[in-house]
Scaffold this motif. Sequence first.
Motif, PDB file in Angstrom:
ATOM      1  N   TRP A  69      -1.456 -65.138  72.114  1.00  0.00           N
ATOM      2  CA  TRP A  69      -2.125 -64.007  72.581  1.00  0.00           C
ATOM      3  C   TRP A  69      -1.961 -63.646  73.955  1.00  0.00           C
ATOM      4  O   TRP A  69      -1.521 -64.434  74.767  1.00  0.00           O
ATOM      5  CB  TRP A  69      -3.846 -64.878  72.559  1.00  0.00           C
ATOM      6  N   ASN A  70      -2.495 -62.515  74.297  1.00  0.00           N
ATOM      7  CA  ASN A  70      -2.474 -61.953  75.573  1.00  0.00           C
ATOM      8  C   ASN A  70      -3.622 -61.553  76.269  1.00  0.00           C
ATOM      9  O   ASN A  70      -4.216 -60.702  75.570  1.00  0.00           O
ATOM     10  CB  ASN A  70      -1.471 -60.497  75.567  1.00  0.00           C
ATOM     11  N   PHE A  71      -4.016 -62.199  77.285  1.00  0.00           N
ATOM     12  CA  PHE A  71      -5.243 -61.996  77.759  1.00  0.00           C
ATOM     13  C   PHE A  71      -5.110 -60.998  78.934  1.00  0.00           C
ATOM     14  O   PHE A  71      -4.406 -61.147  79.725  1.00  0.00           O
ATOM     15  CB  PHE A  71      -6.266 -63.298  78.234  1.00  0.00           C
ATOM     16  N   THR A  72      -6.083 -60.040  79.173  1.00  0.00           N
ATOM     17  CA  THR A  72      -6.023 -59.229  80.338  1.00  0.00           C
ATOM     18  C   THR A  72      -6.172 -59.653  81.519  1.00  0.00           C
ATOM     19  O   THR A  72      -5.709 -59.486  82.669  1.00  0.00           O
ATOM     20  CB  THR A  72      -7.014 -58.039  80.011  1.00  0.00           C
ATOM     21  N   SER A  73      -7.256 -60.594  81.657  1.00  0.00           N
ATOM     22  CA  SER A  73      -7.747 -61.231  82.750  1.00  0.00           C
ATOM     23  C   SER A  73      -8.178 -62.910  82.669  1.00  0.00           C
ATOM     24  O   SER A  73      -8.203 -63.120  81.581  1.00  0.00           O
ATOM     25  CB  SER A  73      -9.057 -60.585  83.166  1.00  0.00           C
ATOM     26  N   PHE A  74      -8.312 -63.592  83.463  1.00  0.00           N
ATOM     27  CA  PHE A  74      -8.958 -64.809  83.446  1.00  0.00           C
ATOM     28  C   PHE A  74     -10.310 -64.887  82.942  1.00  0.00           C
ATOM     29  O   PHE A  74     -10.481 -65.850  81.957  1.00  0.00           O
ATOM     30  CB  PHE A  74      -8.886 -65.526  84.754  1.00  0.00           C
ATOM     31  N   ASP A  75     -11.026 -64.172  83.084  1.00  0.00           N
ATOM     32  CA  ASP A  75     -12.327 -63.883  82.517  1.00  0.00           C
ATOM     33  C   ASP A  75     -12.172 -63.526  81.014  1.00  0.00           C
ATOM     34  O   ASP A  75     -13.093 -64.024  80.178  1.00  0.00           O
ATOM     35  CB  ASP A  75     -13.056 -62.845  83.215  1.00  0.00           C
ATOM     36  N   ASP A  76     -11.336 -62.884  80.416  1.00  0.00           N
ATOM     37  CA  ASP A  76     -10.840 -62.509  79.181  1.00  0.00           C
ATOM     38  C   ASP A  76     -10.620 -63.681  78.233  1.00  0.00           C
ATOM     39  O   ASP A  76     -11.096 -64.168  77.275  1.00  0.00           O
ATOM     40  CB  ASP A  76      -9.863 -61.509  78.966  1.00  0.00           C
ATOM     41  N   LEU A  77      -9.866 -64.721  78.997  1.00  0.00           N
ATOM     42  CA  LEU A  77      -9.634 -66.071  78.147  1.00  0.00           C
ATOM     43  C   LEU A  77     -11.042 -66.774  78.252  1.00  0.00           C
ATOM     44  O   LEU A  77     -11.220 -67.282  77.272  1.00  0.00           O
ATOM     45  CB  LEU A  77      -8.877 -66.942  79.207  1.00  0.00           C
ATOM     46  N   LEU A  78     -11.807 -66.718  79.308  1.00  0.00           N
ATOM     47  CA  LEU A  78     -13.071 -67.554  79.402  1.00  0.00           C
ATOM     48  C   LEU A  78     -13.973 -67.221  78.150  1.00  0.00           C
ATOM     49  O   LEU A  78     -14.740 -67.825  77.517  1.00  0.00           O
ATOM     50  CB  LEU A  78     -13.657 -67.376  80.745  1.00  0.00           C
ATOM     51  N   GLU A  79     -14.174 -65.920  78.121  1.00  0.00           N
ATOM     52  CA  GLU A  79     -14.854 -65.168  76.887  1.00  0.00           C
ATOM     53  C   GLU A  79     -14.500 -65.467  75.556  1.00  0.00           C
ATOM     54  O   GLU A  79     -15.099 -65.747  74.467  1.00  0.00           O
ATOM     55  CB  GLU A  79     -14.964 -63.685  77.041  1.00  0.00           C
ATOM     56  N   GLY A 118       0.738 -69.889  92.273  1.00  0.00           N
ATOM     57  CA  GLY A 118      -0.113 -70.725  91.542  1.00  0.00           C
ATOM     58  C   GLY A 118      -1.153 -70.090  90.711  1.00  0.00           C
ATOM     59  O   GLY A 118      -1.224 -68.900  90.522  1.00  0.00           O
ATOM     60  N   LEU A 119      -2.293 -70.920  90.455  1.00  0.00           N
ATOM     61  CA  LEU A 119      -3.299 -70.354  89.681  1.00  0.00           C
ATOM     62  C   LEU A 119      -4.355 -69.359  90.615  1.00  0.00           C
ATOM     63  O   LEU A 119      -4.312 -69.887  91.971  1.00  0.00           O
ATOM     64  CB  LEU A 119      -4.107 -71.412  89.233  1.00  0.00           C
ATOM     65  N   SER A 120      -4.753 -68.566  90.232  1.00  0.00           N
ATOM     66  CA  SER A 120      -5.849 -67.638  90.960  1.00  0.00           C
ATOM     67  C   SER A 120      -6.944 -68.553  91.451  1.00  0.00           C
ATOM     68  O   SER A 120      -7.147 -69.517  90.860  1.00  0.00           O
ATOM     69  CB  SER A 120      -6.261 -66.458  90.008  1.00  0.00           C
ATOM     70  N   PRO A 121      -7.420 -68.133  92.628  1.00  0.00           N
ATOM     71  CA  PRO A 121      -9.042 -68.752  92.935  1.00  0.00           C
ATOM     72  C   PRO A 121      -9.823 -68.831  91.953  1.00  0.00           C
ATOM     73  O   PRO A 121     -10.441 -70.002  91.387  1.00  0.00           O
ATOM     74  CB  PRO A 121      -9.312 -68.029  94.259  1.00  0.00           C
ATOM     75  N   ARG A 122     -10.035 -67.800  91.082  1.00  0.00           N
ATOM     76  CA  ARG A 122     -10.995 -67.790  90.137  1.00  0.00           C
ATOM     77  C   ARG A 122     -10.856 -68.889  88.889  1.00  0.00           C
ATOM     78  O   ARG A 122     -11.480 -69.606  88.498  1.00  0.00           O
ATOM     79  CB  ARG A 122     -10.979 -66.546  89.542  1.00  0.00           C
ATOM     80  N   ALA A 123      -9.384 -68.772  88.710  1.00  0.00           N
ATOM     81  CA  ALA A 123      -8.985 -70.021  87.707  1.00  0.00           C
ATOM     82  C   ALA A 123      -9.089 -71.393  88.351  1.00  0.00           C
ATOM     83  O   ALA A 123      -9.746 -72.446  87.594  1.00  0.00           O
ATOM     84  CB  ALA A 123      -7.689 -69.554  87.210  1.00  0.00           C
ATOM     85  N   ARG A 124      -8.762 -71.492  89.282  1.00  0.00           N
ATOM     86  CA  ARG A 124      -8.877 -73.052  90.151  1.00  0.00           C
ATOM     87  C   ARG A 124     -10.432 -73.364  89.991  1.00  0.00           C
ATOM     88  O   ARG A 124     -10.683 -74.621  89.545  1.00  0.00           O
ATOM     89  CB  ARG A 124      -8.473 -73.085  91.564  1.00  0.00           C
ATOM     90  N   GLU A 125     -11.115 -72.479  90.505  1.00  0.00           N
ATOM     91  CA  GLU A 125     -12.543 -72.829  90.458  1.00  0.00           C
ATOM     92  C   GLU A 125     -13.084 -73.190  89.045  1.00  0.00           C
ATOM     93  O   GLU A 125     -14.318 -73.750  88.798  1.00  0.00           O
ATOM     94  CB  GLU A 125     -13.359 -71.733  90.990  1.00  0.00           C
ATOM     95  N   SER A 126     -12.576 -72.586  87.974  1.00  0.00           N
ATOM     96  CA  SER A 126     -13.015 -72.626  86.632  1.00  0.00           C
ATOM     97  C   SER A 126     -12.681 -73.660  85.788  1.00  0.00           C
ATOM     98  O   SER A 126     -13.195 -74.034  84.684  1.00  0.00           O
ATOM     99  CB  SER A 126     -12.942 -71.050  85.884  1.00  0.00           C
ATOM    100  N   CYS A 127     -11.490 -74.177  86.436  1.00  0.00           N
ATOM    101  CA  CYS A 127     -11.030 -75.428  85.579  1.00  0.00           C
ATOM    102  C   CYS A 127     -11.797 -76.416  85.605  1.00  0.00           C
ATOM    103  O   CYS A 127     -12.256 -76.832  86.718  1.00  0.00           O
ATOM    104  CB  CYS A 127      -9.549 -75.784  86.200  1.00  0.00           C
ATOM    105  N   ARG A 128     -11.949 -77.291  84.415  1.00  0.00           N
ATOM    106  CA  ARG A 128     -12.599 -78.374  84.646  1.00  0.00           C
ATOM    107  C   ARG A 128     -12.080 -79.336  85.280  1.00  0.00           C
ATOM    108  O   ARG A 128     -12.758 -80.130  86.017  1.00  0.00           O
ATOM    109  CB  ARG A 128     -13.175 -78.937  83.106  1.00  0.00           C
ATOM    110  N   GLU A 129     -10.823 -79.290  85.188  1.00  0.00           N
ATOM    111  CA  GLU A 129      -9.851 -80.381  86.055  1.00  0.00           C
ATOM    112  C   GLU A 129      -8.620 -79.739  86.426  1.00  0.00           C
ATOM    113  O   GLU A 129      -7.959 -78.814  85.821  1.00  0.00           O
ATOM    114  CB  GLU A 129      -9.687 -81.801  85.261  1.00  0.00           C
TER     115      GLU A 129
END
Length: 160
Positions: A69-79, A118-129
Amino acid sequence: MLPNRKYRDKDAEHFCGLGIEHPKLQNNVGVIFRTAAILSGVDFLFTIGEKYHRPHDDTVSSYKSTPIWNFTSFDDLLERKPLGCDIVGVELDKRAKPLPDYKWASRTIILLGAEGEGLSPRARESCRELIYIPSSMKVSLNVSSVAAIVLYDRYLKMRK
């Protein structure tokens, strides 16, 4: 979203996704996806922010055995991520746990960041670990090397 069971030896409660956020080089993506297909412990692959165009490095044509899959954004993945599935980021970060000590959840999405950034700040904050690969030098490895090491670690630990 139905995980690919063709190459799995675990029951349906176990699955894994692997992706990269804003990849810089399609060749790295091809190597990562090829490694995932060979180790056969990944049920779906994805990119965030950059569409996957099969490069020559994906010599096993991973898209034929594993959905991509190709997600447009990290939020797209979260959804769209599967319910009850934790996102584990691979990153050199103060919060990160060393990979050798990490215990994998049965339902995991592994998220890699772009080389250099690396990971975007949004992704870092949203990762469980967050996890990292300990080394004698405090520098990052090539993202395709990181993927291979992390996938092999999960492969070994989940077979037990």
